[in-house]
Write an enzyme that holds these catalytic residues in place. Structure first.
Site, PDB file in Angstrom:
ATOM      1  N   GLY A  46       0.827  -1.197   0.000  1.00 33.11           N
ATOM      2  CA  GLY A  46       0.000   0.000   0.000  1.00 33.11           C
ATOM      3  C   GLY A  46       0.859   1.243   0.000  1.00 33.11           C
ATOM      4  O   GLY A  46       2.018   1.207   0.439  1.00 33.11           O
ATOM      5  N   GLN A  51       3.239   9.922   0.959  1.00 34.04           N
ATOM      6  CA  GLN A  51       4.538   9.238   1.016  1.00 34.04           C
ATOM      7  C   GLN A  51       5.415   9.572  -0.191  1.00 34.04           C
ATOM      8  O   GLN A  51       6.620   9.338  -0.152  1.00 34.04           O
ATOM      9  CB  GLN A  51       4.340   7.720   1.095  1.00 34.04           C
ATOM     10  CG  GLN A  51       3.760   7.258   2.423  1.00 34.04           C
ATOM     11  CD  GLN A  51       3.637   5.758   2.451  1.00 34.04           C
ATOM     12  OE1 GLN A  51       2.641   5.199   2.016  1.00 34.04           O
ATOM     13  NE2 GLN A  51       4.666   5.085   2.933  1.00 34.04           N
ATOM     14  N   CYS A  89       6.287  -0.237   6.915  1.00 33.19           N
ATOM     15  CA  CYS A  89       5.903   0.926   6.113  1.00 33.19           C
ATOM     16  C   CYS A  89       7.089   1.331   5.255  1.00 33.19           C
ATOM     17  O   CYS A  89       8.220   1.365   5.759  1.00 33.19           O
ATOM     18  CB  CYS A  89       5.505   2.067   7.053  1.00 33.19           C
ATOM     19  SG  CYS A  89       5.069   3.588   6.204  1.00 33.19           S
ATOM     20  N   LEU A  90       6.820   1.647   3.995  1.00 30.19           N
ATOM     21  CA  LEU A  90       7.910   2.043   3.103  1.00 30.19           C
ATOM     22  C   LEU A  90       8.582   3.329   3.580  1.00 30.19           C
ATOM     23  O   LEU A  90       9.723   3.596   3.223  1.00 30.19           O
ATOM     24  CB  LEU A  90       7.393   2.222   1.668  1.00 30.19           C
ATOM     25  CG  LEU A  90       6.851   0.954   1.001  1.00 30.19           C
ATOM     26  CD1 LEU A  90       6.378   1.259  -0.412  1.00 30.19           C
ATOM     27  CD2 LEU A  90       7.898  -0.153   0.989  1.00 30.19           C
ATOM     28  N   HIS A 131      -3.970   1.346   7.712  1.00 31.24           N
ATOM     29  CA  HIS A 131      -2.615   1.925   7.698  1.00 31.24           C
ATOM     30  C   HIS A 131      -2.546   3.110   6.733  1.00 31.24           C
ATOM     31  O   HIS A 131      -2.024   4.180   7.077  1.00 31.24           O
ATOM     32  CB  HIS A 131      -1.622   0.822   7.307  1.00 31.24           C
ATOM     33  CG  HIS A 131      -0.196   1.253   7.186  1.00 31.24           C
ATOM     34  ND1 HIS A 131       0.791   0.793   8.012  1.00 31.24           N
ATOM     35  CD2 HIS A 131       0.414   2.110   6.324  1.00 31.24           C
ATOM     36  CE1 HIS A 131       1.953   1.352   7.671  1.00 31.24           C
ATOM     37  NE2 HIS A 131       1.746   2.148   6.641  1.00 31.24           N
ATOM     38  N   GLU A 132      -3.101   2.916   5.526  1.00 33.58           N
ATOM     39  CA  GLU A 132      -3.001   3.977   4.514  1.00 33.58           C
ATOM     40  C   GLU A 132      -3.906   5.167   4.854  1.00 33.58           C
ATOM     41  O   GLU A 132      -3.532   6.312   4.613  1.00 33.58           O
ATOM     42  CB  GLU A 132      -3.328   3.429   3.117  1.00 33.58           C
ATOM     43  CG  GLU A 132      -2.451   2.279   2.640  1.00 33.58           C
ATOM     44  CD  GLU A 132      -0.956   2.505   2.799  1.00 33.58           C
ATOM     45  OE1 GLU A 132      -0.500   3.665   2.724  1.00 33.58           O
ATOM     46  OE2 GLU A 132      -0.246   1.515   3.028  1.00 33.58           O
ATOM     47  N   HIS A 135      -2.127   7.369   7.128  1.00 33.60           N
ATOM     48  CA  HIS A 135      -1.157   8.242   6.441  1.00 33.60           C
ATOM     49  C   HIS A 135      -1.823   9.551   6.003  1.00 33.60           C
ATOM     50  O   HIS A 135      -1.220  10.618   6.092  1.00 33.60           O
ATOM     51  CB  HIS A 135      -0.608   7.556   5.187  1.00 33.60           C
ATOM     52  CG  HIS A 135       0.623   6.719   5.416  1.00 33.60           C
ATOM     53  ND1 HIS A 135       1.811   7.243   5.881  1.00 33.60           N
ATOM     54  CD2 HIS A 135       0.851   5.396   5.230  1.00 33.60           C
ATOM     55  CE1 HIS A 135       2.721   6.265   5.963  1.00 33.60           C
ATOM     56  NE2 HIS A 135       2.157   5.134   5.577  1.00 33.60           N
TER      57      HIS A 135
HETATM   58 NI    NI Z   1       2.995   3.243   5.410  1.00 27.90          NI
END
Ligand code: NI
Length: 163
Positions: A46, A51, A89-90, A131-132, A135
């Site tokens: 995701g 991000q 998480c990226l 999670h997204e 963000h």
């Molecule tokens: Ni993330």
């Protein structure tokens, strides 16, 4: 299409609230394509627009269930159940931590044609949606971790030593 630079923890943009998308434009379509390409390149399931440095309410998700989900201006309508497990998480490279999330999520969003739809997610998809959506509110999973953040390298070694 292009791979975009993923912002990492410490970058103030990750703490900012994203604004709703009002209309689909060629630029936004390109952003969504780039988000998928960037997500696949980085082996993520995701990605939120913030991000890659764009403060708009756009999320891309692919949990390998055969679908590519685009959630524009998502709104979580309902959650139930509970799941506790490792999350990453990226934007927090090399780290992982235990987070408890709902196990079942119903979300309303717009698709790439700006048409409303509802998506029901369970398990990993429910986790990814939560999670997204966090963000988009400027929230990272690290604030929800139970116990310590761990290095993913250390995790691999632990797993190896168990074998
Ligand atoms: Ni993330």
């Amino acid at each position: 299409m292009a791979i975009r630079k993923v912002r990492v923890i410490g970058d103030e943009i990750l703490g900012k609230v994203c604004k709703p998308v009002k209309e689909m434009t060629p630029r936004t379509r390109e952003l969504i394509e780039d988000m998928f390409e960037t997500m696949y390149e980085e082996n993520g399931v995701g990605l939120a627009a913030s991000q890659v440095g764009v403060l708009r309410q756009i999320v891309t998700i692919d949990v390998e269930d055969g679908n590519q989900y685009v959630l524009i201006n998502p709104e979580i309508l309902e959650t139930s159940g509970e799941q506790t497990g490792y999350e990453g998480c990226l934007s927090v490279p090399g780290k992982t931590g235990i987070v408890t999330r709902p196990d079942h999520v119903r979300v309303r969003a717009l698709n790439e044609e700006m048409e409303p739809y509802e998506l029901v997610g369970e398990g990993l998809l429910a986790r990814a949606i939560c999670h997204e959506c966090d963000h988009l509110k400027g929230k990272l999973y690290v604030s929800m971790v139970e116990g310590e953040l761990k290095d993913t390298d250390a995790m691999d070694e632990e797993e190896e030593s168990e074998e």
